[in-house]
Scaffold this motif. Structure first.
Motif, PDB file in Angstrom:
ATOM      1  N   PRO A   1      -3.502   8.281 -17.727  1.00 29.88           N
ATOM      2  CA  PRO A   1      -2.972   9.552 -17.217  1.00 29.88           C
ATOM      3  C   PRO A   1      -3.199   9.673 -15.712  1.00 29.88           C
ATOM      4  N   GLY A   2      -2.183  10.113 -15.007  1.00 27.70           N
ATOM      5  CA  GLY A   2      -2.318  10.304 -13.565  1.00 27.70           C
ATOM      6  C   GLY A   2      -2.174   9.036 -12.750  1.00 27.70           C
ATOM      7  N   ALA A   3      -1.875   7.905 -13.399  1.00 24.15           N
ATOM      8  CA  ALA A   3      -1.765   6.636 -12.652  1.00 24.15           C
ATOM      9  C   ALA A   3      -0.494   6.569 -11.819  1.00 24.15           C
ATOM     10  N   ASP A   4       0.432   7.514 -12.047  1.00 24.16           N
ATOM     11  CA  ASP A   4       1.680   7.489 -11.268  1.00 24.16           C
ATOM     12  C   ASP A   4       1.521   8.202  -9.930  1.00 24.16           C
ATOM     13  N   VAL A   5       0.306   8.670  -9.619  1.00 21.39           N
ATOM     14  CA  VAL A   5       0.073   9.411  -8.376  1.00 21.39           C
ATOM     15  C   VAL A   5      -0.706   8.545  -7.389  1.00 21.39           C
ATOM     16  N   VAL A   6      -0.272   8.547  -6.121  1.00 21.26           N
ATOM     17  CA  VAL A   6      -1.097   7.951  -5.067  1.00 21.26           C
ATOM     18  C   VAL A   6      -1.869   9.082  -4.397  1.00 21.26           C
ATOM     19  N   ARG A   7      -3.153   8.837  -4.108  1.00 20.61           N
ATOM     20  CA  ARG A   7      -4.036   9.914  -3.629  1.00 20.61           C
ATOM     21  C   ARG A   7      -4.586   9.670  -2.233  1.00 20.61           C
ATOM     22  N   PHE A   8      -4.312   8.492  -1.689  1.00 22.49           N
ATOM     23  CA  PHE A   8      -4.660   8.231  -0.283  1.00 22.49           C
ATOM     24  C   PHE A   8      -3.792   7.098   0.225  1.00 22.49           C
ATOM     25  N   VAL A   9      -3.747   6.928   1.533  1.00 21.20           N
ATOM     26  CA  VAL A   9      -2.815   5.958   2.130  1.00 21.20           C
ATOM     27  C   VAL A   9      -3.062   4.521   1.676  1.00 21.20           C
ATOM     28  N   GLY A  10      -4.298   4.214   1.287  1.00 22.17           N
ATOM     29  CA  GLY A  10      -4.633   2.840   0.918  1.00 22.17           C
ATOM     30  C   GLY A  10      -4.521   2.556  -0.573  1.00 22.17           C
ATOM     31  N   ASP A  11      -4.003   3.497  -1.349  1.00 19.56           N
ATOM     32  CA  ASP A  11      -3.776   3.203  -2.768  1.00 19.56           C
ATOM     33  C   ASP A  11      -2.795   2.039  -2.872  1.00 19.56           C
ATOM     34  N   GLN A  12      -3.013   1.171  -3.865  1.00 20.20           N
ATOM     35  CA  GLN A  12      -2.161  -0.012  -4.010  1.00 20.20           C
ATOM     36  C   GLN A  12      -1.057   0.270  -5.035  1.00 20.20           C
TER      37      GLN A  12
ATOM     38  N   PHE B   1       0.844  -1.194   0.000  1.00 17.34           N
ATOM     39  CA  PHE B   1       0.000   0.000   0.000  1.00 17.34           C
ATOM     40  C   PHE B   1       0.883   1.249   0.000  1.00 17.34           C
ATOM     41  N   ALA B   2       0.323   2.358  -0.480  1.00 15.87           N
ATOM     42  CA  ALA B   2       1.112   3.593  -0.596  1.00 15.87           C
ATOM     43  C   ALA B   2       1.620   4.041   0.773  1.00 15.87           C
ATOM     44  N   GLY B   3       0.738   4.028   1.768  1.00 12.63           N
ATOM     45  CA  GLY B   3       1.157   4.462   3.099  1.00 12.63           C
ATOM     46  C   GLY B   3       1.443   5.942   3.178  1.00 12.63           C
ATOM     47  N   ARG B   4       1.090   6.689   2.144  1.00  6.92           N
ATOM     48  CA  ARG B   4       1.182   8.161   2.212  1.00  6.92           C
ATOM     49  C   ARG B   4       0.029   8.749   1.418  1.00  6.92           C
ATOM     50  N   PRO B   5      -0.452   9.924   1.833  1.00  8.15           N
ATOM     51  CA  PRO B   5      -1.719  10.401   1.295  1.00  8.15           C
ATOM     52  C   PRO B   5      -1.661  11.036  -0.098  1.00  8.15           C
ATOM     53  N   HIS B   6      -0.518  11.567  -0.492  1.00 12.36           N
ATOM     54  CA  HIS B   6      -0.476  12.197  -1.822  1.00 12.36           C
ATOM     55  C   HIS B   6       0.970  12.268  -2.287  1.00 12.36           C
ATOM     56  N   ALA B   7       1.284  11.598  -3.356  1.00 15.09           N
ATOM     57  CA  ALA B   7       2.670  11.599  -3.841  1.00 15.09           C
ATOM     58  C   ALA B   7       2.713  11.090  -5.272  1.00 15.09           C
ATOM     59  N   ARG B   8       3.738  11.553  -5.985  1.00 12.99           N
ATOM     60  CA  ARG B   8       3.982  11.016  -7.324  1.00 12.99           C
ATOM     61  C   ARG B   8       5.066   9.947  -7.199  1.00 12.99           C
ATOM     62  N   ILE B   9       4.851   8.831  -7.844  1.00 13.74           N
ATOM     63  CA  ILE B   9       5.852   7.755  -7.791  1.00 13.74           C
ATOM     64  C   ILE B   9       6.840   7.978  -8.934  1.00 13.74           C
TER      65      ILE B   9
ATOM     66  N   PRO C   1       4.481   4.396 -12.319  1.00 13.20           N
ATOM     67  CA  PRO C   1       4.779   4.725 -13.703  1.00 13.20           C
ATOM     68  C   PRO C   1       4.652   3.497 -14.604  1.00 13.20           C
ATOM     69  N   GLY C   2       4.555   3.760 -15.915  1.00 12.43           N
ATOM     70  CA  GLY C   2       4.623   2.669 -16.884  1.00 12.43           C
ATOM     71  C   GLY C   2       3.287   2.248 -17.462  1.00 12.43           C
TER      72      GLY C   2
ATOM     73  N   VAL D   1       6.100 -10.306  -9.012  1.00 13.10           N
ATOM     74  CA  VAL D   1       5.729  -9.001  -8.449  1.00 13.10           C
ATOM     75  C   VAL D   1       5.074  -8.221  -9.587  1.00 13.10           C
ATOM     76  N   PHE D   2       3.898  -7.686  -9.331  1.00 12.64           N
ATOM     77  CA  PHE D   2       3.207  -6.919 -10.372  1.00 12.64           C
ATOM     78  C   PHE D   2       3.096  -5.452  -9.969  1.00 12.64           C
ATOM     79  N   THR D   3       3.283  -4.581 -10.973  1.00 16.54           N
ATOM     80  CA  THR D   3       3.128  -3.133 -10.747  1.00 16.54           C
ATOM     81  C   THR D   3       2.263  -2.555 -11.867  1.00 16.54           C
ATOM     82  N   ALA D   4       2.134  -1.233 -11.858  1.00 15.46           N
ATOM     83  CA  ALA D   4       1.243  -0.545 -12.806  1.00 15.46           C
ATOM     84  C   ALA D   4       1.479  -0.979 -14.249  1.00 15.46           C
TER      85      ALA D   4
END
Ligand code: MOS
Length: 728
Positions: free
Chosen positions: A96-107, A42-50, A91-92, A67-70
């Protein structure tokens, strides 16, 4: 009164034995030979760009299979209403905008390994480089121009919903009002806290379909969202619901389904996941916290003539069902009353909080808290009995709602108010003479209503198939239906309705349920709609099957798709619409004790009078009423979800406290009101959400009766009560 063979009878639940003995598997009990285990980063942070994700160490860790990612998600987006959430953030992917996490529970990533412990260990080895972005968690701040944007790619502000009601002329009406009550209310987040945290198993079935076994509320919608994200045709995906340990709206949106399907599809092996309670609490949506500003005016003869409301719902990081939830808030924000002049604005706002989602009542509990507080305050100001005041204003057949059209009838709120008053022994609710004790008793009253179905222009539909087998006699009737049994008893009620429609004993009905491979869509187990919708579908299917049976067809198969009466969307500037095809009505009374030294509130007695149209199974209706009252009592006086800058502080059940048996009301009385709905099966309306709705304002009014103070924000915790009493 018509008597039936199976309708209106408290028959035993068809799923009782397996659940009581523990034989029935829930999602977390499932396993398969050669099964792999999944853990989420999980992201564990509320707003960030990966900026980057390095999975190499995790991939090399013992037991790790993948291991799977975006970049691995073919169509990296999903959502029940808007596809605004990435399946995996990073990323990857082309979204559009999928590289951003917007809440702590984003995967961010999922690890699949031979054991759960190996998967958990490998998750810690994933290196993610984040660039933190400004966080916005207060919806009022988020609405301001220049606020940090949660979704740069959507619209031109964080305001994602705006509904309006314009009926009559409020300015002229306020000028004529003898009394005006103005208040601002705040309602809290609520966590569903279902017994069973998210869990599921995915595998490739005998026909090559990617199969996901996992609790949900709408099999075919889950199937559609999984297929979309994997870029596969829908019939390559199969969704099966095992026994489900509660839902309450919290399983309407996806959690583990898509990543499970992704892993099983890529690896061609069974994969299981079981979320911890902590993962569940940050990982699924919550009840919307709402700010409600109300100005209501009445004349001294006791008629409410003007309402002006402003309602702001914190939608959290993604849309989920915010647009639908706030549509219900809009409808119910006038209470179950005829109000000639209404001006209402309802906003939904994106923030970096855990998304707000469906939760029993679906926007109505918040709006009705405001409406019923306003009614009780107006009654006090006018010196009127709050029950008499309600009866003067209650909707009757033909009266228009805020949206300018009448509620489809019969409108039975007056019957409910009378029934609750009588059972409770309402005595005017006047504050008792001051007793010397610090324990004060008080009584409060509230009413409400709820639409049955999602509607708002969406064509509500539900499918059923019945197969009659036998020779001269029907030996067996197989009912195929997709409806999710989330614990409410829908499968029992459907079996009863099938037996009634077919004129056969209940034991001859066999249910094949909740599997997209054998059923067509039933729509969601939501919005109190399933008894109404499935009953009509079953009646249609039974009629066709019986006709074929008489024509000697063996087996005799009837398939039917029920279409509910049409509805319309809000007219954008006025809200004018016929948004729903049916409603159910409720009135409640509470008696509480307030300890003015400790601030503890205790509900002593609670009466709920609910018009369910026709109780198909009265014992199950009673179960819904008692469960709803207890759940809403937790919301009213106990449950306190705390966050700081988008981080969830109460992410365990040791810090987020739900009622135990020692906290619940000593007595909850169910009064069945049965005014049939002409379109309901055997007259049934719906009950899932109804008894939840006015619980908080009934308790608030009782606290006021006991102490003399109105508390406009809840939960009514000891601290908040003592502060209201001026003791701290
Ligand atoms: Mo619901 S809150 O309509 O599942």
């Amino acid at each position: 009164m018509t008597t039936y063979n199976h309708i209106g009878k408290s028959l035993a639940r068809v799923d009782a034995r397996g659940k009581v003995t523990g034989e029935t598997p829930y999602s977390g009990d499932l396993s398969m030979p050669g099964m792999l285990h999944m853990k989420v980063l999980f992201a564990g942070r509320p707003h960030a760009r990966i900026k980057s994700i390095d999975t190499s160490k995790a991939e090399a860790a013992p037991g790790v299979v993948a291991v799977f990612t975006a970049k691995d998600v073919p169509v990296n987006e999903y959502g029940l209403q808007w596809q605004d959430q990435p399946v995996l953030c990073g990323p990857g992917s082309s979204k559009p905008g999928a590289d951003v996490v917007r809440f702590v529970g984003d995967q961010v990533a999922v690890v699949v390994a031979e054991s759960e412990a190996q998967a958990a260990a490998a998750v810690k080895l994933i290196k993610v480089e984040y660039e933190d972005l400004p966080v916005v968690t207060d919806p009022l701040e988020a609405m301001k121009p220049g606020a940090p944007r949660v979704h740069e790619e959507i619209g031109d502000s964080n305001i994602c919903v705006h509904y309006k009601i314009r009926k009559g002329n409020v300015d002229e009406a306020f000028a004529k009002a003898d009394v005006i009550v103005e208040s601002e209310y705040r309602t809290p987040v609520q966590e569903h806290a279902y017994l069973q945290p998210e869990a599921g198993l995915a595998y490739i079935d005998d026909e090559g379909r990617v199969t996901v076994v996992c609790g949900g509320q709408w099999t075919h919608e889950d199937q559609e969202q999984i297929a979309h994200a994997l870029g596969l045709p829908e019939d390559h995906i199969r969704v099966i619901y095992p026994a489900i340990g509660g839902a309450f709206g919290g399983r309407e949106d996806m959690s583990v389904q898509i990543v499970l399907a992704l892993a099983a599809w890529k690896l061609r092996k069974p994969v299981r996941i079981i979320w911890s309670r902590q993962e569940s609490i940050i990982g699924h949506g919550k009840r919307h916290p709402v700010i409600l500003r109300a100005k209501w005016g009445a004349t001294k003869d006791g008629k409410v003539i003007a309402i002006q409301n402003e309602i702001i719902g914190d939608g959290g990081a993604y849309m989920y069902t915010t647009n639908k939830v706030l549509g219900n808030s809009t409808i119910t924000s006038t209470g179950p009353y005829f109000i000639p002049n209404v001006k209402t604005d309802v906003y939904g706002v994106y923030t970096n909080n855990v998304p707000s989602a469906a939760f029993r009542g679906f926007g109505a509990p918040q709006a009705l808290f405001m409406a019923e507080m306003q009614m009780n305050k107006l009654a006090e100001k006018l010196g009127m009995d709050p029950v008499e005041f309600r009866l003067k204003n209650a909707l009757k057949d033909g009266d228009t709602l805020g949206v300018g059209t009448p509620a489809p009838g019969p409108v039975s709120v007056i019957e409910c108010i009378e029934a609750a008053r009588q059972r409770f022994g309402w005595d005017g609710g006047k504050r008792k003479a001051e007793s010397a004790s610090h324990i004060k008793r008080g009584r409060g009253f509230a009413a409400g209503f709820k639409n049955i179905g999602f509607s708002f222009g969406y064509q509500e539909n539900c499918w059923a198939k019945i197969e009659l087998r036998g020779k001269a006699e029907v030996d067996e009737a197989i009912l195929y239906h997709a409806s999710a049994e989330v614990g409410q008893g829908t499968h029992t009620v459907m079996a009863q309705m099938a037996a009634e429609a077919l004129g056969i004993p209940l034991e001859k009905v066999r249910l094949v349920a909740s599997d997209t491979a054998t059923t067509n869509t039933s729509g969601s187990v939501s919005a109190s709609r399933m008894t109404f919708m499935s009953g009509n579908a079953i009646r249609g299917a039974a009629e066709i099957a019986l006709k074929k049976w008489k024509a000697e067809e063996r087996p005799a198969v009837g398939e039917f798709k029920y279409l509910a009466p049409r509805t319309t969307t809000f007219e954008p500037e006025t809200g004018y619409s016929t948004p729903n095809f049916a409603y159910a009505w409720v009135a409640q009374a509470a008696e509480v004790e307030v300890d003015t030294e400790t601030g503890h509130v205790r509900v002593i007695r609670f009466v709920s009078a609910d018009d369910v149209g026709q109780a198909i199974n009265p014992a199950l209706v009673q179960g819904q009423v008692e469960g709803a009252v207890v759940q809403a009592q937790g919301y009213a006086i106990q449950e306190e979800y705390k966050t700081k800058n988008g981080y969830v502080l109460t992410d365990q059940l040791s810090t987020y406290l739900i009622p135990t048996v020692l906290d619940i009301p000593e007595k909850v009385e169910t009064v069945l009101v049965e005014v049939p709905d002409p379109n309901g099966p055997w007259g049934a309306r719906g009950v899932g959400e109804l008894p939840y709705l006015p619980v908080v304002p009934a308790i608030a009014a009782a606290i006021h009766d006991a102490t003399g103070v109105w508390i406009d924000e809840f939960p009514f915790t000891p601290e908040r009560v003592l502060r209201a009493l001026g003791k701290i």
